[in-house]
Scaffold this active site. Structure first.
Site, PDB file in Angstrom:
ATOM      1  N   CYS A   1      50.598  45.790  13.400  1.00 63.79           N
ATOM      2  CA  CYS A   1      49.144  45.806  13.487  1.00 63.79           C
ATOM      3  C   CYS A   1      48.651  47.249  13.421  1.00 63.79           C
ATOM      4  O   CYS A   1      49.233  48.132  14.040  1.00 63.79           O
ATOM      5  CB  CYS A   1      48.777  45.184  14.831  1.00 63.79           C
ATOM      6  SG  CYS A   1      47.116  45.502  15.335  1.00 63.79           S
TER       7      CYS A   1
ATOM      8  N   GLY B   1      45.484  44.440  19.021  1.00 61.64           N
ATOM      9  CA  GLY B   1      46.068  45.738  18.706  1.00 61.64           C
ATOM     10  C   GLY B   1      47.487  46.034  19.144  1.00 61.64           C
ATOM     11  O   GLY B   1      48.024  47.058  18.734  1.00 61.64           O
TER      12      GLY B   1
ATOM     13  N   GLY C   1      50.310  44.507  18.346  1.00 56.65           N
ATOM     14  CA  GLY C   1      51.351  43.975  17.457  1.00 56.65           C
ATOM     15  C   GLY C   1      52.153  45.048  16.734  1.00 56.65           C
ATOM     16  O   GLY C   1      51.659  46.144  16.452  1.00 56.65           O
TER      17      GLY C   1
HETATM   18  P1  5GP Z   1      54.503  41.433  17.474  1.00 57.38           P
HETATM   19  O1  5GP Z   1      55.242  40.396  18.275  1.00 57.38           O
HETATM   20  O2  5GP Z   1      55.070  41.637  16.128  1.00 57.38           O
HETATM   21  O3  5GP Z   1      54.318  42.708  18.246  1.00 57.38           O
HETATM   22  O4  5GP Z   1      53.019  40.863  17.309  1.00 57.38           O
HETATM   23  C1  5GP Z   1      52.747  39.659  16.655  1.00 57.38           C
HETATM   24  C2  5GP Z   1      51.245  39.456  16.641  1.00 57.38           C
HETATM   25  O5  5GP Z   1      50.590  40.500  15.897  1.00 57.38           O
HETATM   26  C3  5GP Z   1      50.763  38.191  15.959  1.00 57.38           C
HETATM   27  O6  5GP Z   1      50.938  37.043  16.718  1.00 57.38           O
HETATM   28  C4  5GP Z   1      49.294  38.516  15.696  1.00 57.38           C
HETATM   29  O7  5GP Z   1      48.482  38.288  16.822  1.00 57.38           O
HETATM   30  C5  5GP Z   1      49.328  40.020  15.440  1.00 57.38           C
HETATM   31  N1  5GP Z   1      49.213  40.319  13.998  1.00 57.38           N
HETATM   32  C6  5GP Z   1      49.903  39.787  12.971  1.00 57.38           C
HETATM   33  N2  5GP Z   1      49.547  40.331  11.803  1.00 57.38           N
HETATM   34  C7  5GP Z   1      48.599  41.235  12.073  1.00 57.38           C
HETATM   35  C8  5GP Z   1      47.815  42.120  11.278  1.00 57.38           C
HETATM   36  O8  5GP Z   1      47.956  42.226  10.067  1.00 57.38           O
HETATM   37  N3  5GP Z   1      46.895  42.877  11.938  1.00 57.38           N
HETATM   38  C9  5GP Z   1      46.716  42.785  13.288  1.00 57.38           C
HETATM   39  N4  5GP Z   1      45.766  43.539  13.845  1.00 57.38           N
HETATM   40  N5  5GP Z   1      47.472  41.996  14.085  1.00 57.38           N
HETATM   41  C10 5GP Z   1      48.385  41.231  13.479  1.00 57.38           C
END
Ligand code: 5GP
Length: 345
Positions: free
Chosen positions: A186, A181, A183
């Site tokens: 996300c 959660g 991300g």
């Molecule tokens: P960020 O660095 O952008 O905050 O987070 C990246 C991470 O978000 C990814 O490695 C993966 O674990 C998560 N993530 C990527 N796409 C999705 C999505 O569509 N839904 C959710 N719940 N998490 C995602």
């Protein structure tokens, strides 16, 4: 029903207290770490920052640049065997230690994984990634991958609690990916109410993993280099980045232009955009748990990498850590109600 009343922390809830130090300059800080992994027994040395296995982030183009800085790339699972052929043709050995082959947890995924690793046995990392790492069937899949690939370094996730980290390590994972959660694209917390503040998840999962000789990746939620430092300070062995690496030349995702400004699309792997692209739409029984955003175009990824690594070096000098390895034990978090000054935002 039960309520846990102890307070859980996210990156925004803490700062790292500076400490007296004998370090003269950040130039002397060593960001490389060396690990010998629990099951694969492989040794790895490098800077433990990983580009996320998203089709907008974990691209071959990103891998080329990150490899030259000793970072890792979890290459997304939508490349075909032919794409891997083209990428690996004449590549130096170093790249095999710096890319992870990502996979889901279905039979088709296992087939594709076997094809790629069968053809390129030098590839050393497998990243088994599902949104919910709590399912028994996922644990069984991890055990099957371990059985089929005894000498590969296996990453498995995502989970956010110590008992599930232990379960995955005991089932064959070397490294557990932590984060549900946090991300940037996300929407799981909004759609399901499920989640765990990332800093506490990392602190608790690192404790569980290190007790068994395993490692963890803090995955998601980093908005700035300071958050990356906080994740390492909390005990993460690796930090995975998505949004912070989006919007560059090397990122996948369409370039769009509006009012003279350029943007790149960045979307969650469970977003409608990703499901349209890779699965022909959102299945009726599920909700999309990711969103699509436009990130201002930022040019080559190189400058961003330098910014992240420069920030980390500076954190280490503020707390007197001559190497990234020492950062956790030199870290004292203070709980705060304010972060940066936003007067000019
Ligand atoms: P960020 O660095 O952008 O905050 O987070 C990246 C991470 O978000 C990814 O490695 C993966 O674990 C998560 N993530 C990527 N796409 C999705 C999505 O569509 N839904 C959710 N719940 N998490 C995602």
């Amino acid at each position: 029903m039960r309520v846990e009343t102890d307070f859980k922390l996210g990156f925004k809830d803490v700062l790292i207290r500076p400490k007296r130090s004998t370090l003269k300059s950040r130039v002397h800080v060593d960001l490389e770490r060396q690990f010998t992994f629990l099951h694969s027994k492989r040794q790895w040395r490098g800077v433990p920052v990983i580009a996320a296995n998203m089709d907008t982030i974990g691209t071959f183009a990103t891998a080329e640049i990150l490899t030259s800085h000793q970072l890792l790339t979890a290459v997304h699972k939508h490349y075909s065997l032919e794409d891997w052929d083209a990428f690996l043709a004449d590549k130096e050995q170093d790249i095999y230690e710096r890319v992870m082959v990502s996979t889901g947890a279905t039979e088709d995924d296992m087939l594709r994984l076997s094809q790629i690793l069968g053809k390129y046995p030098g590839l050393s990392f497998i990243c088994i990634d599902v949104a919910n790492g709590y399912a028994e069937s996922f644990v069984d899949f991890v055990a099957e991958v371990r059985h089929n690939f005894p000498d590969k370094t296996i990453v498995a996730g995502n989970v956010v609690t110590g008992e599930m980290v232990e379960q995955l390590l005991l089932s064959g994972a070397d490294i557990v990916k932590v984060g549900i959660g946090p991300g940037s694209v996300c929407t799981t917390r909004l759609k399901t109410g499920i989640g765990y503040p990332q800093l506490s998840a990392v602190i608790e999962c690192a404790d569980a993993a290190h007790g068994l000789g395993g490692r963890i990746i803090s995955d998601g939620g980093c908005k700035c280099p300071g958050d990356v430092a906080k994740a390492f300070g909390a005990g993460a062995d690796f930090v995975m980045l998505g949004g912070m690496l989006a919007g560059h030349d090397e990122s996948g995702g369409q370039l769009v232009e509006r009012d003279g400004q350029q943007y790149k699309l960045y979307y969650g792997m469970s977003s409608e955009t990703a499901m349209e692209k890779h699965a022909g739409g959102v299945a009726e029984y599920r909700a999309s748990e990711g969103k699509t955003v436009e990130v201002p175009y930022r040019g080559p990824i190189e400058a961003t990498i330098r910014d992240v690594l420069g920030g980390l070096r500076s954190t280490c000098t503020y707390v007197g850590a001559s190497a990234l390895k020492e950062l956790t034990k030199r870290t004292t978090f203070i709980c705060v109600r304010e972060q940066e000054n936003t007067i000019f935002d």
